[in-house]
Write an enzyme that holds these catalytic residues in place. Sequence first.
Site, short mmCIF file in Angstrom:
data_model
loop_
_atom_site.label_atom_id
_atom_site.label_comp_id
_atom_site.label_asym_id
_atom_site.label_seq_id
_atom_site.Cartn_x
_atom_site.Cartn_y
_atom_site.Cartn_z
CE1 TYR A 104 14.57 48.43 83.56
CE2 TYR A 104 13.32 49.17 85.47
CZ TYR A 104 13.42 48.98 84.10
OH TYR A 104 12.37 49.35 83.29
CG ASP A 156 17.68 54.36 90.22
OD1 ASP A 156 16.71 54.74 90.93
OD2 ASP A 156 17.55 53.67 89.20
CE LYS A 182 9.79 50.42 91.22
NZ LYS A 182 11.08 50.13 90.64
C1 LIG Z 1 11.46 50.61 89.20
C2 LIG Z 1 12.78 51.23 89.02
C3 LIG Z 1 13.04 52.19 88.03
C4 LIG Z 1 12.02 52.54 86.99
O1 LIG Z 1 10.91 53.15 87.51
P1 LIG Z 1 9.55 53.20 86.61
O2 LIG Z 1 8.63 54.00 87.45
O3 LIG Z 1 9.15 51.79 86.42
O4 LIG Z 1 9.90 53.87 85.35
C5 LIG Z 1 14.26 52.80 88.02
N1 LIG Z 1 15.21 52.48 88.91
C6 LIG Z 1 15.02 51.55 89.87
C7 LIG Z 1 16.09 51.27 90.85
C8 LIG Z 1 13.81 50.88 89.94
O5 LIG Z 1 13.64 49.93 90.86
#
Ligand SMILES: *Cc1c(COP(=O)(O)O)cnc(C)c1O
Length: 429
Positions: free
Chosen positions: A144, A239, A267
């Site tokens: 994701y 990511d 995060k």
């Molecule tokens: C949570 C997450 C996102 C998206 O971040 P948001 O702040 O919710 O837009 C993207 N990549 C990874 C790996 C994530 O866990």
Amino acid sequence: MIYKRSSELFAAAKKVIPGGVNSPVRAFSAVGGEPIFIKEAKGAYLYDEDGNKYIDYINSWGPLILGHAYEPVVDAVVEKAKKGTSFGTPTQLETTIAELAVSMVPNIDKIRMVNSGTEATMSAVRLARGFKGRDKIIKFAGCYHGHSDSFLIQAGSGAVTFGTPNSPGVTNGTAKDTLLATYNDLENVKEVLEANKGEVACIILEPVAGNMGCIPPKKGFLEGLRQLCDQHDVLLIFDEVMTGFRLAKGGAQEVYGVNADIVCFGKVIGGGLPVGAFAARNEIMDYLAPTGPVYQAGTLSGNPLAMAAGLAMLQELNKDAEIYNRLEEKTAYLHKGLVNVLNRNKVAHSINRQGSMISVHFGEEPVTNFASAARSAGNGKFKKFFHGLLEHGVYIAPSAFETWFITDALSYEDLDATIEAVHQVSKEL
Ligand SMILES: *Cc1c(COP(=O)(O)O)cnc(C)c1O
């Protein structure tokens, strides 16, 4: 437990907010029932509107690695707020947090702040495309990267190299530039690259997947991707929105000793406020506006409250030499306890763990990619498990495809209580 007040609040919310929530996974759609409305939180615990208390393993989906309402972070935000919440001008604070982040993370020279992980990955991919002058990207099924169009793509039927939109509103034009590959399968990545020679700008992945449960990379997978990227002159994007500042100060790059070309954050870097960021070496970052041609901007990017929270969080993590060992030990302790009680109750399981991320899958098959995660989620046990734990005051994410996040606020008594709850619930599985 009684959820009367939560239920009333949910009914009211549904009238004015789509589905009653501002992000779909909060709605309990995957597990049934109604979401619980949280009133406040402190340390390892959540307190809901009906006065129920829970040991929390979601921690706002990852940011709160030191627990809820962590004082240095809260104090930093409160103090900053009194002096103005946003100026739309540069501030010294932005340089301070950038310097600290650059000093903690390997292989980056510059970092750009945004407001979410979604913005970070969206901008990183635009930068990669602009820098390489190519349109296609490779992502992995089950990883994701937020909700921007290029990532809401699923494997198409038949052809291995063709993606299709997995949400209405994402155009086929966008989908054709996102190629899907299988996580932990280098041969598959090689095939996709060969079939699209000279057209791929970047490969993006979660270096430890956390959005199909926790799935660590197989030995050699990240190294192999690095090699393939060098061979095909393609940028490698990690990511690290979930793993950054969580697995180690330097995230997965540090843990696995593999350098990415662009790294995305979110995060933890915001300490619980809305922050994302992306970073790379000078050559790539200088390709971004205003120095370079790739456009990216944000009215509230780097805003003082978010930066104060993020800086306080990173400072805490940076000065505590033992924090990551402590988190890993707690996670290993939980892992061992869960295996014991699940074995005792003869519940088939497969548990994945890396650093302070852990996930329980109900099935014997090892979970190494999206297909195996989906197979073990398909047996319906997770719903019972989730609701059972909730009744015992343990709050895990309401989906079989999520990681549990261990925080430093969890005590060994909390972990023991969690293991006992899993024991009670798994008797019925
Ligand atoms: C949570 C997450 C996102 C998206 O971040 P948001 O702040 O919710 O837009 C993207 N990549 C990874 C790996 C994530 O866990």
